[in-house]
Design a protein around this motif. Structure first.
Motif, PDB file in Angstrom:
ATOM      1  N   LEU A 135     -11.493   8.374   4.865  1.00 20.24           N
ATOM      2  CA  LEU A 135     -10.379   7.435   4.894  1.00 20.24           C
ATOM      3  C   LEU A 135     -10.864   6.043   4.498  1.00 20.24           C
ATOM      4  CD1 LEU A 135      -7.402   6.763   5.628  1.00 20.24           C
ATOM      5  CD2 LEU A 135      -8.216   6.294   7.954  1.00 20.24           C
ATOM      6  N   GLU A 136     -12.072   5.684   4.883  1.00 19.86           N
ATOM      7  CA  GLU A 136     -12.607   4.374   4.522  1.00 19.86           C
ATOM      8  C   GLU A 136     -12.808   4.271   3.019  1.00 19.86           C
ATOM      9  OE1 GLU A 136     -16.090   1.177   5.646  1.00 19.86           O
ATOM     10  OE2 GLU A 136     -15.563   2.799   7.011  1.00 19.86           O
ATOM     11  N   ASP A 137     -13.353   5.325   2.398  1.00 23.73           N
ATOM     12  CA  ASP A 137     -13.496   5.325   0.938  1.00 23.73           C
ATOM     13  C   ASP A 137     -12.135   5.202   0.269  1.00 23.73           C
ATOM     14  OD1 ASP A 137     -16.215   5.598   1.139  1.00 23.73           O
ATOM     15  OD2 ASP A 137     -16.278   7.683   0.488  1.00 23.73           O
ATOM     16  N   TYR A 138     -11.181   5.957   0.759  1.00 26.89           N
ATOM     17  CA  TYR A 138      -9.817   5.935   0.209  1.00 26.89           C
ATOM     18  C   TYR A 138      -9.209   4.539   0.332  1.00 26.89           C
ATOM     19  CZ  TYR A 138      -4.796   7.088  -0.072  1.00 26.89           C
ATOM     20  OH  TYR A 138      -3.462   7.131  -0.401  1.00 26.89           O
ATOM     21  N   SER A 139      -9.463   3.876   1.455  1.00 29.23           N
ATOM     22  CA  SER A 139      -8.885   2.563   1.740  1.00 29.23           C
ATOM     23  C   SER A 139      -9.680   1.415   1.135  1.00 29.23           C
ATOM     24  CB  SER A 139      -8.802   2.341   3.266  1.00 29.23           C
ATOM     25  OG  SER A 139      -8.090   3.373   3.901  1.00 29.23           O
ATOM     26  N   LEU A 143      -6.548   0.199   9.491  1.00 28.83           N
ATOM     27  CA  LEU A 143      -7.993   0.042   9.342  1.00 28.83           C
ATOM     28  C   LEU A 143      -8.338  -1.368   8.863  1.00 28.83           C
ATOM     29  CD1 LEU A 143     -10.644   1.635   9.574  1.00 28.83           C
ATOM     30  CD2 LEU A 143     -10.354   2.298   7.170  1.00 28.83           C
ATOM     31  N   ALA A 144      -7.560  -1.884   7.916  1.00 26.45           N
ATOM     32  CA  ALA A 144      -7.813  -3.236   7.397  1.00 26.45           C
ATOM     33  C   ALA A 144      -7.563  -4.299   8.466  1.00 26.45           C
ATOM     34  CB  ALA A 144      -6.930  -3.492   6.181  1.00 26.45           C
ATOM     35  N   VAL A 145      -6.518  -4.118   9.267  1.00 26.13           N
ATOM     36  CA  VAL A 145      -6.210  -5.077  10.328  1.00 26.13           C
ATOM     37  C   VAL A 145      -7.314  -5.089  11.378  1.00 26.13           C
ATOM     38  CG1 VAL A 145      -4.617  -5.626  12.204  1.00 26.13           C
ATOM     39  CG2 VAL A 145      -3.715  -4.946   9.971  1.00 26.13           C
ATOM     40  N   GLU A 146      -7.818  -3.911  11.735  1.00 28.73           N
ATOM     41  CA  GLU A 146      -8.904  -3.835  12.713  1.00 28.73           C
ATOM     42  C   GLU A 146     -10.148  -4.566  12.201  1.00 28.73           C
ATOM     43  OE1 GLU A 146     -11.186  -3.102  16.012  1.00 28.73           O
ATOM     44  OE2 GLU A 146      -9.023  -2.767  15.823  1.00 28.73           O
ATOM     45  N   ARG A 147     -10.436  -4.443  10.905  1.00 26.42           N
ATOM     46  CA  ARG A 147     -11.636  -5.077  10.341  1.00 26.42           C
ATOM     47  C   ARG A 147     -11.455  -6.580  10.163  1.00 26.42           C
ATOM     48  NH1 ARG A 147     -14.423  -0.938   7.472  1.00 26.42           N
ATOM     49  NH2 ARG A 147     -14.480   0.827   8.924  1.00 26.42           N
ATOM     50  N   PHE A 148     -10.237  -7.005   9.783  1.00 24.64           N
ATOM     51  CA  PHE A 148     -10.031  -8.410   9.418  1.00 24.64           C
ATOM     52  C   PHE A 148      -8.782  -8.993  10.086  1.00 24.64           C
ATOM     53  CE2 PHE A 148     -11.814  -6.071   5.753  1.00 24.64           C
ATOM     54  CZ  PHE A 148     -13.055  -6.699   5.642  1.00 24.64           C
ATOM     55  N   PRO A 149      -8.702  -8.990  11.405  1.00 29.81           N
ATOM     56  CA  PRO A 149      -7.470  -9.443  12.073  1.00 29.81           C
ATOM     57  C   PRO A 149      -7.102 -10.888  11.778  1.00 29.81           C
ATOM     58  CG  PRO A 149      -9.288  -9.243  13.652  1.00 29.81           C
ATOM     59  CD  PRO A 149      -9.741  -8.607  12.377  1.00 29.81           C
ATOM     60  N   VAL A 173       0.848  -1.197   0.000  1.00 34.05           N
ATOM     61  CA  VAL A 173       0.000   0.000   0.000  1.00 34.05           C
ATOM     62  C   VAL A 173       0.881   1.244   0.000  1.00 34.05           C
ATOM     63  CG1 VAL A 173      -1.835   1.260   1.189  1.00 34.05           C
ATOM     64  CG2 VAL A 173      -1.775  -1.247   1.281  1.00 34.05           C
ATOM     65  N   HIS A 174       0.701   2.072  -0.986  1.00 37.08           N
ATOM     66  CA  HIS A 174       1.516   3.273  -1.177  1.00 37.08           C
ATOM     67  C   HIS A 174       1.161   4.391  -0.201  1.00 37.08           C
ATOM     68  CE1 HIS A 174      -1.880   5.447  -2.940  1.00 37.08           C
ATOM     69  NE2 HIS A 174      -2.205   4.296  -3.517  1.00 37.08           N
ATOM     70  N   GLY A 175       1.954   5.435  -0.241  1.00 37.77           N
ATOM     71  CA  GLY A 175       1.733   6.596   0.618  1.00 37.77           C
ATOM     72  C   GLY A 175       1.063   7.747  -0.112  1.00 37.77           C
ATOM     73  N   LEU A 176       1.057   8.895   0.526  1.00 42.98           N
ATOM     74  CA  LEU A 176       0.337  10.091   0.090  1.00 42.98           C
ATOM     75  C   LEU A 176       0.702  10.497  -1.338  1.00 42.98           C
ATOM     76  CD1 LEU A 176      -1.575  12.225   1.456  1.00 42.98           C
ATOM     77  CD2 LEU A 176       0.472  13.602   1.823  1.00 42.98           C
ATOM     78  N   GLY A 177      -0.306  10.606  -2.191  1.00 41.30           N
ATOM     79  CA  GLY A 177      -0.118  11.096  -3.542  1.00 41.30           C
ATOM     80  C   GLY A 177       0.457  10.089  -4.520  1.00 41.30           C
ATOM     81  N   LEU A 188      -9.413  -2.713   1.671  1.00 42.40           N
ATOM     82  CA  LEU A 188     -10.426  -3.411   2.467  1.00 42.40           C
ATOM     83  C   LEU A 188     -11.096  -4.508   1.641  1.00 42.40           C
ATOM     84  CD1 LEU A 188     -12.065  -0.361   4.290  1.00 42.40           C
ATOM     85  CD2 LEU A 188     -10.370  -1.959   5.221  1.00 42.40           C
ATOM     86  N   ASP A 189     -11.401  -4.201   0.384  1.00 39.82           N
ATOM     87  CA  ASP A 189     -12.043  -5.203  -0.485  1.00 39.82           C
ATOM     88  C   ASP A 189     -11.091  -6.354  -0.789  1.00 39.82           C
ATOM     89  OD1 ASP A 189     -14.321  -3.684  -0.501  1.00 39.82           O
ATOM     90  OD2 ASP A 189     -14.033  -2.880  -2.526  1.00 39.82           O
ATOM     91  N   ALA A 190      -9.807  -6.042  -1.003  1.00 35.77           N
ATOM     92  CA  ALA A 190      -8.836  -7.093  -1.308  1.00 35.77           C
ATOM     93  C   ALA A 190      -8.656  -8.038  -0.130  1.00 35.77           C
ATOM     94  CB  ALA A 190      -7.500  -6.466  -1.699  1.00 35.77           C
ATOM     95  N   VAL A 191      -8.593  -7.491   1.084  1.00 35.79           N
ATOM     96  CA  VAL A 191      -8.424  -8.336   2.263  1.00 35.79           C
ATOM     97  C   VAL A 191      -9.687  -9.162   2.496  1.00 35.79           C
ATOM     98  CG1 VAL A 191      -7.995  -8.366   4.748  1.00 35.79           C
ATOM     99  CG2 VAL A 191      -6.771  -6.727   3.300  1.00 35.79           C
ATOM    100  N   ALA A 192     -10.839  -8.539   2.354  1.00 33.95           N
ATOM    101  CA  ALA A 192     -12.107  -9.260   2.551  1.00 33.95           C
ATOM    102  C   ALA A 192     -12.243 -10.422   1.576  1.00 33.95           C
ATOM    103  CB  ALA A 192     -13.282  -8.294   2.394  1.00 33.95           C
ATOM    104  N   ALA A 193     -11.707 -10.254   0.362  1.00 34.41           N
ATOM    105  CA  ALA A 193     -11.856 -11.276  -0.677  1.00 34.41           C
ATOM    106  C   ALA A 193     -10.801 -12.372  -0.610  1.00 34.41           C
ATOM    107  CB  ALA A 193     -11.809 -10.613  -2.056  1.00 34.41           C
ATOM    108  N   SER A 194      -9.838 -12.260   0.293  1.00 40.49           N
ATOM    109  CA  SER A 194      -8.799 -13.288   0.375  1.00 40.49           C
ATOM    110  C   SER A 194      -9.418 -14.615   0.803  1.00 40.49           C
ATOM    111  CB  SER A 194      -7.697 -12.872   1.350  1.00 40.49           C
ATOM    112  OG  SER A 194      -8.201 -12.754   2.670  1.00 40.49           O
ATOM    113  N   PRO A 195      -8.951 -15.728   0.231  1.00 42.37           N
ATOM    114  CA  PRO A 195      -9.559 -17.034   0.505  1.00 42.37           C
ATOM    115  C   PRO A 195      -9.463 -17.413   1.981  1.00 42.37           C
ATOM    116  CG  PRO A 195      -8.086 -17.141  -1.386  1.00 42.37           C
ATOM    117  CD  PRO A 195      -7.847 -15.820  -0.736  1.00 42.37           C
ATOM    118  N   PRO A 196     -10.414 -18.180   2.478  1.00 40.34           N
ATOM    119  CA  PRO A 196     -10.342 -18.669   3.863  1.00 40.34           C
ATOM    120  C   PRO A 196      -9.054 -19.441   4.101  1.00 40.34           C
ATOM    121  CG  PRO A 196     -12.501 -19.110   2.907  1.00 40.34           C
ATOM    122  CD  PRO A 196     -11.640 -18.615   1.789  1.00 40.34           C
ATOM    123  N   GLY A 197      -8.433 -19.181   5.221  1.00 44.86           N
ATOM    124  CA  GLY A 197      -7.199 -19.872   5.558  1.00 44.86           C
ATOM    125  C   GLY A 197      -5.946 -19.190   5.056  1.00 44.86           C
TER     126      GLY A 197
END
Length: 269
Positions: free
Chosen positions: A60-64, A94-100, A15-19, A68-77
């Protein structure tokens, strides 16, 4: 930008930084792929080649959302290694908090690394970083007004002198030139309510995942003292150091960065 690895390969998400955009990882992606790992370098919303306009990204959620979608879509396991550079550290948090349970390790590369604290929200942490920076920190960067559905918002256009003096001062000239062509105006979301929520990150989720902070020892954007201040806010975080690395570690020290990421990928299951 995605590269596949063989069976049993770790999936590393960058994940890249600002700009910036996924393009800034172009030196590191083939190195990690050559070691057998699957690699995904993402464009956050309205960054890099992402089609969204800046005025369409409300928070920030829209930006991320791409992360968030990529982590949510990762296969189980499958457990990911998430790597956030600079402001991208907030997206990773934010992604870690949602999908630890989907994350094996979160890596903060000279990044904004928020802590679990009722007294230090993301906004408070960034505000303290700005307070510690000199008044002319952004050099020739410019603030512009963007009209959004939420009303006028301020965006930052990173100037060529800022890029040369603060971000790419130890990197090859070719990378600085590439950046001057590709960086996009950006919003830091300082007025976003989620940034001011000091209960956003919890011990049970964000705090339960292994975190590694990589210090860029020659960073002119966020000096070592500031990086260690963020580390001190989160006891137990593993620390790695990269000598001679400017803020754009993936450009100035790609081989050293890759070696540490490979170690992390093999150590955390």
């Amino acid at each position: 930008m995605e590269a596949g690895g063989g069976g049993g390969a770790r999936h590393i998400v960058l994940v890249h930084g600002l700009g910036h955009g996924a393009w800034c990882w172009y030196r590191v992606v083939p190195m990690l792929r050559a070691a057998g790992h699957r690699v995904t370098a993402l464009d956050m919303a309205a960054s890099g080649a992402h089609p969204a306009r800046m005025d369409e990204v409300r928070s920030l959620e829209d930006y991320s959302r791409p992360l968030l979608d990529a982590v949510a879509a990762s296969p189980p396991g499958q457990r990911l290694v998430l790597v956030g550079h600079s402001l991208g550290g907030l997206c990773v948090a934010l992604a870690v908090e949602r999908f630890p349970r989907k994350v094996a390790a979160a890596v903060f590369l000279a990044a904004s690394m928020p802590c679990v604290s009722k007294h230090m929200s993301m906004f408070a942490m960034l505000n303290e970083c700005f307070r510690r920076s000199p008044p002319d920190f952004f050099v020739d960067s410019e603030h512009i007004v963007v009209n959004t559905i939420q009303g006028p918002r301020t965006a930052l256009v990173l100037g060529p002198k800022y890029l040369a003096e603060k971000l790419y001062d130890q990197s090859p000239q070719e990378d600085l030139t590439l950046a001057t062509m590709l960086v996009r105006p950006c919003i830091q979301f300082l007025d976003d309510p989620i940034m001011k929520d000091d209960t956003l990150l919890t011990d049970g989720s964000y705090g339960s995942v292994k975190r590694v902070f990589m210090i860029a020892k020659a960073d002119s954007s966020s000096d070592e003292e500031m990086q260690r201040w963020m580390i001190d806010l989160s006891p137990g975080v593993e620390v790695e150091e990269i000598a001679g690395a400017d803020h754009m570690v993936m450009c100035s020290k790609p081989r050293e960065l890759c070696d540490i990421l490979l170690t992390i990928a093999s150590n955390y299951e």
